[in-house]
Design an enzyme around this catalytic site. Structure first.
Site, short mmCIF file in Angstrom:
data_model
loop_
_atom_site.label_atom_id
_atom_site.label_comp_id
_atom_site.label_asym_id
_atom_site.label_seq_id
_atom_site.Cartn_x
_atom_site.Cartn_y
_atom_site.Cartn_z
N ARG A 82 -13.70 -8.26 2.06
CA ARG A 82 -12.34 -8.38 1.94
C ARG A 82 -11.69 -9.59 2.25
O ARG A 82 -10.59 -9.79 1.55
CB ARG A 82 -11.96 -6.96 2.89
CG ARG A 82 -12.40 -5.48 2.39
CD ARG A 82 -11.97 -5.14 0.98
NE ARG A 82 -10.57 -5.25 0.66
CZ ARG A 82 -9.71 -4.51 1.17
NH1 ARG A 82 -10.00 -3.28 1.51
NH2 ARG A 82 -8.61 -4.49 0.71
N GLN A 130 -10.30 -3.96 -3.28
CA GLN A 130 -11.57 -3.41 -2.74
C GLN A 130 -12.77 -3.69 -3.71
O GLN A 130 -13.86 -4.19 -3.30
CB GLN A 130 -11.40 -1.95 -2.57
CG GLN A 130 -12.91 -1.62 -1.87
CD GLN A 130 -13.16 -1.83 -0.40
OE1 GLN A 130 -12.22 -1.92 0.44
NE2 GLN A 130 -14.25 -2.51 -0.11
N ASP A 140 -17.39 7.84 -1.26
CA ASP A 140 -16.06 7.30 -0.52
C ASP A 140 -15.60 8.49 0.23
O ASP A 140 -16.20 9.76 0.21
CB ASP A 140 -14.88 6.92 -1.60
CG ASP A 140 -13.68 6.45 -0.87
OD1 ASP A 140 -13.73 6.06 0.41
OD2 ASP A 140 -12.67 6.54 -1.28
N CYS A 194 -16.43 1.99 0.77
CA CYS A 194 -15.36 0.71 1.15
C CYS A 194 -14.83 1.14 2.44
O CYS A 194 -14.12 0.19 2.95
CB CYS A 194 -13.99 1.05 0.40
SG CYS A 194 -13.15 2.69 0.41
N HIS A 239 -7.56 0.90 -6.14
CA HIS A 239 -7.84 0.21 -4.95
C HIS A 239 -8.48 -1.17 -5.47
O HIS A 239 -9.63 -1.49 -5.32
CB HIS A 239 -8.68 0.66 -3.92
CG HIS A 239 -8.79 0.18 -2.81
ND1 HIS A 239 -7.86 -0.98 -2.32
CD2 HIS A 239 -9.20 0.33 -1.31
CE1 HIS A 239 -7.83 -1.42 -1.14
NE2 HIS A 239 -8.79 -0.61 -0.52
N ARG A 260 1.00 -1.13 -0.09
CA ARG A 260 -0.12 0.17 -0.12
C ARG A 260 0.99 1.22 -0.10
O ARG A 260 1.67 1.20 0.99
CB ARG A 260 -1.02 -0.12 1.10
CG ARG A 260 -1.64 1.29 1.47
CD ARG A 260 -2.81 1.23 2.38
NE ARG A 260 -3.90 0.51 1.94
CZ ARG A 260 -5.05 0.66 2.55
NH1 ARG A 260 -5.32 1.27 3.37
NH2 ARG A 260 -6.28 -0.02 1.97
N1 CP Z 1 -11.21 -0.15 2.66
C1 CP Z 1 -10.10 -0.21 2.93
O1 CP Z 1 -9.06 -0.42 2.12
O2 CP Z 1 -9.87 0.01 4.37
P1 CP Z 1 -8.56 0.31 5.21
O3 CP Z 1 -7.94 1.61 4.43
O4 CP Z 1 -8.97 0.30 6.47
O5 CP Z 1 -7.46 -0.89 4.77
#
Ligand code: CP
Length: 301
Positions: free
Chosen positions: A288, A134, A222, A260, A131, A104
């Protein structure tokens, strides 16, 4: 001959059949009909986080362990990467020790470079651009509540951010119509819309949230401020795109709401929507775990 390394970098880089298979695998995992109990025994996943995470971190870690594997969690600032070692050398070194890398980070180029130099699969756990993990959970959540997403209308109301980009990819790969309502200044990258058009996608960019949401089967939003960004002046720009009960009522009668997470109640969504009867965000979050397990198994098979 060595088999090609299977990276999970972005949905536009993976064919529709493979992505469909990953969602179906995730459903089988959730239902307990997936077969082999611990297919990743003896395998190790390294996870590099240069941004915070709750769901991605925990679902990958728990998922890998449930599949029989091990996990090493690496905070970007504690790696030599945070002191100037190159992504390429980090990729080469980690490939000596682990079987898969999940990262990430901010720039998509870092993930691309990691994948270019790693000899093990690399998974995109979120960048400023996209992403993709997701979206598998999101499609799965929609389908378990309302059946196949193909041909349905999904409305995005909010910032044209990395999640919006992955929804554009997903609309082409899973065959649903996507209406994106966002301020003109916060529109997704025009190249993404051009890609969708060139690949037969039905993606409409608009700036009126009511027009986008009217009769939609699924409404998505989001956070207004993405991780690593502190431009709160954007709140005024995005306020008209807040998903509240009035906007949600313009959607089709059986429309569902997705987010998300993490959510900011009172900003991009009201409590009445995210905590209301049309919200399926907790199935989305649970998924997830199942979809991460499908991705890991695919990458490492
Ligand atoms: N939706 C998501 O990726 O959550 P986090 O940022 O908590 O990993």
């Amino acid at each position: 001959m060595t088999a090609a390394v299977k990276h999970f970098l972005d949905l536009d880089e993976i064919d529709a059949g493979t992505l469909r298979g990953l969602v179906d695998d995730a459903v089988a995992i959730k239902q307990g009909t997936a077969g082999t109990d611990r297919p990743l025994a003896g395998k190790t996943l390294a996870m590099i986080f240069e941004k915070p995470s709750t769901r991605t971190r925990v679902s990958f870690e728990v998922g890998m362990k449930q599949l029989g594997g091990e996990v090493v969690v690496l905070n970007g600032s504690e790696l030599q990467l945070g002191r100037g070692e190159t992504v390429a050398d980090t990729a080469r070194a980690l490939s000596c020790y682990v079987d898969c890398i999940m990262m990430r980070t901010y720039e998509r180029e870092k993930i691309t470079e990691m994948a270019h130099h790693a000899t093990v699969p690399v998974i995109n756990g979120l960048t400023d651009h996209s992403h993709p993990c997701q979206l598998l959970a999101d499609v799965m959540a929609y389908e378990e509540h309302r059946g196949p997403i193909r041909g349905k209308v999904v409305a995005w109301s909010g910032d044209g951010n990395n999640m919006a980009s992955s929804w554009i990819h997903a609309s082409v790969r899973f065959g649903f119509r996507l209406r994106i309502a966002c301020p003109p200044e916060r529109s997704p990258d025009p190249d993404l819309l051009a890609w969708a058009r060139a690949n037969g996608g039905e993606v409409e960019l608009m700036h009126d949230p009511v027009a986008a949401v009217t009769d939609a089967d699924c409404v998505v939003t989001d956070a207004w401020i993405s991780m690593g960004d502190d431009d709160t002046s954007r709140h005024n720009l995005l306020a008209p795109y807040r998903v509240d009960e009035t906007l949600m009522d313009r959607a089709s009668e059986d429309a569902v709401f997705l987010h998300c997470l993490p959510a900011h109640r009172g900003e991009e969504v009201t409590p009445g929507v995210i905590d209301g009867p049309r919200s399926i965000v907790w199935d989305e979050a649970e998924n997830r775990l199942h979809s991460q397990k499908a991705i890991l198994t695919w990458c490492l098979s």
